[in-house]
Design an enzyme around this catalytic site. Structure first.
Site, PDB file in Angstrom:
ATOM      1  N   TRP A   1       0.678  -1.175   0.119  1.00  0.00           N
ATOM      2  CA  TRP A   1      -0.308  -0.249  -0.187  1.00  0.00           C
ATOM      3  C   TRP A   1       0.900   1.013   0.135  1.00  0.00           C
ATOM      4  CZ3 TRP A   1      -4.135  -1.504  -2.138  1.00  0.00           C
ATOM      5  CH2 TRP A   1      -4.966  -2.387  -1.733  1.00  0.00           C
TER       6      TRP A   1
ATOM      7  N   ASP B   1      -1.403   6.562   6.001  1.00  0.00           N
ATOM      8  CA  ASP B   1      -2.023   5.953   6.118  1.00  0.00           C
ATOM      9  C   ASP B   1      -2.460   4.863   7.641  1.00  0.00           C
ATOM     10  OD1 ASP B   1      -3.987   3.861   5.381  1.00  0.00           O
ATOM     11  OD2 ASP B   1      -3.087   3.042   3.767  1.00  0.00           O
TER      12      ASP B   1
ATOM     13  N   LYS C   1     -11.251  -1.598   7.029  1.00  0.00           N
ATOM     14  CA  LYS C   1     -10.119  -2.695   7.934  1.00  0.00           C
ATOM     15  C   LYS C   1     -11.004  -3.197   9.344  1.00  0.00           C
ATOM     16  CE  LYS C   1      -8.663  -3.237   3.826  1.00  0.00           C
ATOM     17  NZ  LYS C   1      -7.030  -2.526   3.618  1.00  0.00           N
TER      18      LYS C   1
HETATM   19  C1  LIG Z   1      -7.094  -1.789   2.041  1.00  0.00           C
HETATM   20  C2  LIG Z   1      -5.878  -0.834   2.356  1.00  0.00           C
HETATM   21  C3  LIG Z   1      -5.512   0.283   1.077  1.00  0.00           C
HETATM   22  C4  LIG Z   1      -6.256   0.162   0.247  1.00  0.00           C
HETATM   23  O1  LIG Z   1      -7.943   0.962   0.545  1.00  0.00           O
HETATM   24  P1  LIG Z   1      -9.153   0.645  -0.116  1.00  0.00           P
HETATM   25  O2  LIG Z   1     -10.220   1.437   0.711  1.00  0.00           O
HETATM   26  O3  LIG Z   1      -9.945  -0.837  -0.827  1.00  0.00           O
HETATM   27  O4  LIG Z   1      -8.402   2.293  -1.069  1.00  0.00           O
HETATM   28  C5  LIG Z   1      -4.410   0.846   1.903  1.00  0.00           C
HETATM   29  N1  LIG Z   1      -3.578   1.143   3.008  1.00  0.00           N
HETATM   30  C6  LIG Z   1      -4.522  -0.007   3.199  1.00  0.00           C
HETATM   31  C7  LIG Z   1      -3.211  -0.406   4.171  1.00  0.00           C
HETATM   32  C8  LIG Z   1      -4.942  -0.766   3.875  1.00  0.00           C
HETATM   33  O5  LIG Z   1      -4.659  -1.791   4.174  1.00  0.00           O
END
Ligand SMILES: *Cc1c(COP(=O)(O)O)cnc(C)c1O
Length: 360
Positions: A101, A171, A195
């Site tokens: 990511w 993030d 998540k």
């Molecule tokens: C799942 C995830 C993403 C991507 O998320 P989307 O909502 O599908 O764009 C980005 N960063 C992390 C750390 C993730 O776990």
């Protein structure tokens, strides 16, 4: 009705209480005679839902007044573009690449300016967090970017990087609300909620007010400007209304659990059960450097792909689902987010012990 133990990395397990409440309110939300899905986002009832959600999140995370909370769409992936478009005033940013990511965010930023990869753990399949105490931070960097918990690889920063005074952008998709954070250390904290917080379709961005300006890259679409959403309290256009409502319920659930300190204690206890087992197992082993282990995502392998597949198959049949690891790591991954009850992990470990005995 039979519920399984769902170890999915995302969309993932939600608190049963929240699902039950939502079910009870499905046909008639608090005397409105309609579901929240059917409601105008400009109605009094919905205004209260989104305002309460924000207030509860602010309370949980102790968010200072000079930070805005935005409820947006486009997933975490859209932030990979929105961040450089809005924050790259000098056209320069530093990225620490600790997984898939972070790598995607870095690659996206390269489309908009000079993105520097200042550290990476790709050399060892992202199984560790690099030393970030004295990195070559660029003089003119607009921000330093990290992915704080690496969902696929199961690593987590235990200390934040030394950004040498530059704005930190993080993030936190897969560790959102799993433990207390000091919001003042960040310029931007953001995450997709699917998540650890709510249903897919909502991304929450917590951003310091001085970073929200009209000065964005030329051509930045209106919908991708933080200022538009901040000026309109996340109601510039129709927000992901039902998803925000569920997030609001999860915030209230978290408050009832005792807030983020209590969640941290709970998550540490839960993760320890699994890591302690892995550390003494003769069959299974964790793939991450111990000091960098995530409390949320726990990858492990047997070292034999056929045996891994057999384990996943038998676990699924026994009601432990979504344990297959990401294709780049192989093996298994147990995501044990806030809403995974402790007995889910205890029972998984008991199942693993049994499998180990039978397959030793
Ligand atoms: C799942 C995830 C993403 C991507 O998320 P989307 O909502 O599908 O764009 C980005 N960063 C992390 C750390 C993730 O776990």
């Amino acid at each position: 009705m039979k519920r399984v133990y769902n170890f999915s990395a995302g969309p993932a397990v939600l608190p049963e209480e929240v699902l039950q409440e939502a079910a009870a309110e499905m046909m008639d939300y608090q005397g409105t005679g309609m579901s929240v899905m059917e409601m105008s986002h400009r109605s009094k009832a919905y205004e209260k839902i989104i305002q309460e959600a924000e207030a509860d999140l602010r309370e949980l995370m102790n968010i200072p007044d000079n930070y805005k909370v935005l409820f947006l769409q486009g997933g975490a992936s859209q932030q990979f573009a929105m961040i450089p478009m809005n924050l790259m005033k000098n056209g320069v940013a530093d990225y620490i690449v600790t997984g898939q990511w972070a790598k995607k965010a870095y690659q996206e930023a390269c489309l908009y300016g000079k993105a520097n990869k200042i550290a990476s753990s790709e050399d060892e399949t992202f199984s560790y967090i690099p030393d970030c105490s004295d990195l070559p931070i660029s003089e003119d960097a607009d921000y330093v970017y990290i992915c704080e918990n690496n969902t696929i690889y199961g690593t987590k920063y235990k200390t934040l990087p030394n950004t040498k005074g530059k704005t930190l952008v993080s993030d936190v998709s897969s560790c959102f609300l799993s433990e207390p954070v000091d919001v003042t250390k960040y310029g931007v904290i953001y995450g997709g909620v699917q998540k650890n917080v709510g249903p897919a379709g909502v991304v929450i961005v917590i951003i310091r007010e001085d970073l929200i300006t009209e000065d964005v890259l030329p051509g930045t679409p209106t919908m991708l400007r933080y200022k538009i959403h901040a000026d309109n309290d996340s109601l510039y256009n129709t927000p992901p209304a039902y998803g925000i409502y569920i997030c609001g319920k999860v915030f209230k659930w978290l408050k009832k659990q005792g807030g983020l300190e209590a969640m941290k204690a709970h998550n540490e206890k839960k993760a320890k059960i699994l890591y302690d087992f892995l550390d003494q197992s003769k069959l299974f082993k964790g793939t991450v450097r111990p000091q960098d282990r995530s409390l949320m995502n726990v990858p492990f392998v047997t070292g034999d792909a056929d045996l891994d597949a057999k384990f996943v198959k038998e676990a699924t049949a026994a009601g432990f689902v979504n344990l297959k690891g990401h294709r780049t790591v192989g093996g298994m991954r147990a995501s044990i987010y806030n809403a995974m009850p402790i007995e889910g992990v205890e029972k998984l470990v008991a199942f693993m012990k049994d499998f180990e005995e039978k397959n030793a």
